[in-house]
Design a protein around this motif. Structure first.
Motif, PDB file in Angstrom:
ATOM      1  N   LEU A  47       2.993   7.100   8.787  1.00  0.00           N
ATOM      2  CA  LEU A  47       2.248   6.811   7.873  1.00  0.00           C
ATOM      3  C   LEU A  47       3.064   6.728   6.697  1.00  0.00           C
ATOM      4  CD1 LEU A  47      -1.067   8.748   8.499  1.00  0.00           C
ATOM      5  CD2 LEU A  47      -0.731   6.145   9.102  1.00  0.00           C
ATOM      6  N   VAL A  48       3.902   7.424   6.165  1.00  0.00           N
ATOM      7  CA  VAL A  48       4.487   7.479   5.182  1.00  0.00           C
ATOM      8  C   VAL A  48       5.603   6.507   5.152  1.00  0.00           C
ATOM      9  CG1 VAL A  48       6.484   8.866   3.842  1.00  0.00           C
ATOM     10  CG2 VAL A  48       4.549   9.922   4.576  1.00  0.00           C
ATOM     11  N   GLN A  49       6.161   6.158   6.216  1.00  0.00           N
ATOM     12  CA  GLN A  49       7.120   4.996   6.492  1.00  0.00           C
ATOM     13  C   GLN A  49       6.597   3.455   6.393  1.00  0.00           C
ATOM     14  OE1 GLN A  49       8.798   5.492  10.334  1.00  0.00           O
ATOM     15  NE2 GLN A  49      10.408   7.193   9.784  1.00  0.00           N
ATOM     16  N   ASP A  50       5.112   3.562   6.442  1.00  0.00           N
ATOM     17  CA  ASP A  50       4.406   2.262   6.228  1.00  0.00           C
ATOM     18  C   ASP A  50       3.910   2.004   4.742  1.00  0.00           C
ATOM     19  OD1 ASP A  50       3.318   0.104   7.243  1.00  0.00           O
ATOM     20  OD2 ASP A  50       1.357   0.878   7.460  1.00  0.00           O
ATOM     21  N   TRP A  51       4.301   3.068   4.020  1.00  0.00           N
ATOM     22  CA  TRP A  51       3.861   2.851   2.578  1.00  0.00           C
ATOM     23  C   TRP A  51       4.653   1.696   1.976  1.00  0.00           C
ATOM     24  CZ3 TRP A  51       6.417   2.817  -2.367  1.00  0.00           C
ATOM     25  CH2 TRP A  51       5.646   3.384  -3.513  1.00  0.00           C
ATOM     26  N   PRO A  52       4.113   0.884   1.082  1.00  0.00           N
ATOM     27  CA  PRO A  52       2.873   1.108   0.510  1.00  0.00           C
ATOM     28  C   PRO A  52       1.704   0.419   1.128  1.00  0.00           C
ATOM     29  CG  PRO A  52       4.164  -0.532  -0.618  1.00  0.00           C
ATOM     30  CD  PRO A  52       4.820  -0.097   0.619  1.00  0.00           C
ATOM     31  N   HIS A  53       1.866  -0.171   2.259  1.00  0.00           N
ATOM     32  CA  HIS A  53       0.618  -0.749   3.157  1.00  0.00           C
ATOM     33  C   HIS A  53      -0.211   0.249   3.635  1.00  0.00           C
ATOM     34  CE1 HIS A  53       3.208  -4.136   2.958  1.00  0.00           C
ATOM     35  NE2 HIS A  53       4.190  -3.511   3.465  1.00  0.00           N
ATOM     36  N   LYS A  70      -1.900  11.553  -7.994  1.00  0.00           N
ATOM     37  CA  LYS A  70      -0.608  11.512  -7.324  1.00  0.00           C
ATOM     38  C   LYS A  70      -0.531  10.270  -6.350  1.00  0.00           C
ATOM     39  CE  LYS A  70       3.476  13.237  -4.798  1.00  0.00           C
ATOM     40  NZ  LYS A  70       3.830  14.946  -4.363  1.00  0.00           N
ATOM     41  N   GLU A  71      -0.032   8.988  -6.491  1.00  0.00           N
ATOM     42  CA  GLU A  71      -0.058   7.976  -5.559  1.00  0.00           C
ATOM     43  C   GLU A  71       1.537   7.670  -5.395  1.00  0.00           C
ATOM     44  OE1 GLU A  71      -1.657   3.718  -4.970  1.00  0.00           O
ATOM     45  OE2 GLU A  71      -2.748   5.078  -6.086  1.00  0.00           O
ATOM     46  N   SER A  72       2.045   7.973  -4.188  1.00  0.00           N
ATOM     47  CA  SER A  72       3.411   7.704  -3.845  1.00  0.00           C
ATOM     48  C   SER A  72       3.577   8.044  -2.512  1.00  0.00           C
ATOM     49  CB  SER A  72       4.582   8.432  -4.639  1.00  0.00           C
ATOM     50  OG  SER A  72       4.436   9.722  -4.362  1.00  0.00           O
ATOM     51  N   SER A  89      -2.812   0.053   6.809  1.00  0.00           N
ATOM     52  CA  SER A  89      -2.534  -1.520   7.303  1.00  0.00           C
ATOM     53  C   SER A  89      -2.897  -1.424   8.773  1.00  0.00           C
ATOM     54  CB  SER A  89      -0.883  -1.638   7.262  1.00  0.00           C
ATOM     55  OG  SER A  89      -0.345  -0.732   7.945  1.00  0.00           O
ATOM     56  N   ASP A  90      -2.737  -2.357   9.414  1.00  0.00           N
ATOM     57  CA  ASP A  90      -3.138  -2.484  10.861  1.00  0.00           C
ATOM     58  C   ASP A  90      -1.817  -1.418  11.483  1.00  0.00           C
ATOM     59  OD1 ASP A  90      -5.072  -4.279  10.593  1.00  0.00           O
ATOM     60  OD2 ASP A  90      -3.968  -5.937  11.419  1.00  0.00           O
ATOM     61  N   GLN A  91      -0.890  -1.309  10.959  1.00  0.00           N
ATOM     62  CA  GLN A  91       0.024  -0.420  11.752  1.00  0.00           C
ATOM     63  C   GLN A  91      -0.227   1.000  11.616  1.00  0.00           C
ATOM     64  OE1 GLN A  91       2.744  -1.533  13.512  1.00  0.00           O
ATOM     65  NE2 GLN A  91       3.398   0.399  14.120  1.00  0.00           N
TER      66      GLN A  91
END
Length: 127
Positions: A47-53, A70-72, A89-91
């Motif tokens: 999920l963190v790797q898919d940020w910001p999606h 906090k949004e990051s 995201s879909d991912q």
């Protein structure tokens, strides 16, 4: 009564030193990154790797009587409330679907669309 594989211990050494069954709910304060091999750590990493999606945010933060948001892509939350799904995201939805968790919490109102829920979460086979 038996819960899963044995008795439920409410007091004594077994109550505090043993894992008494599995919780199939994903909730994270972001500190699961310290256990990258765990199911929580693997899902959080995806999920963190898919940020910001896909966004996990900490919204219950208070410091010196001020409400902070906090949004990051850097966690952990430093509060008693777990991170919230703000966007997926879909991912990100697919990562949830493939995970061993039956439930996840906390979702903001529009974090996942009804279409994503129908086509990914409720699908018979996630690809």
């Amino acid at each position: 009564p038996n819960f899963g594989s044995g008795s439920l211990w409410l007091a004594g050494a077994k109550a505090s030193n043993t894992f008494q069954g599995g919780c199939r709910t994903f909730a994270s304060w972001g500190n699961d990154q310290s256990a990258p091999g765990s199911a929580e750590g693997k899902l959080l990493q995806e999920l963190v790797q898919d940020w910001p999606h896909s966004k996990l945010i900490c919204t219950g933060l208070f410091f010196q009587n001020n409400h902070l948001v906090k949004e990051s892509n850097s966690l952990p939350c430093n509060d008693t409330h777990p991170a919230e799904f703000a966007a997926l995201s879909d991912q990100g939805v697919l990562a949830l679907r493939r995970s061993p968790f039956l439930f996840a919490r906390k979702f903001q109102r529009l974090a996942m669309s009804p279409q994503q829920f129908r086509s990914i979460i409720m699908s018979s086979m996630a690809s």
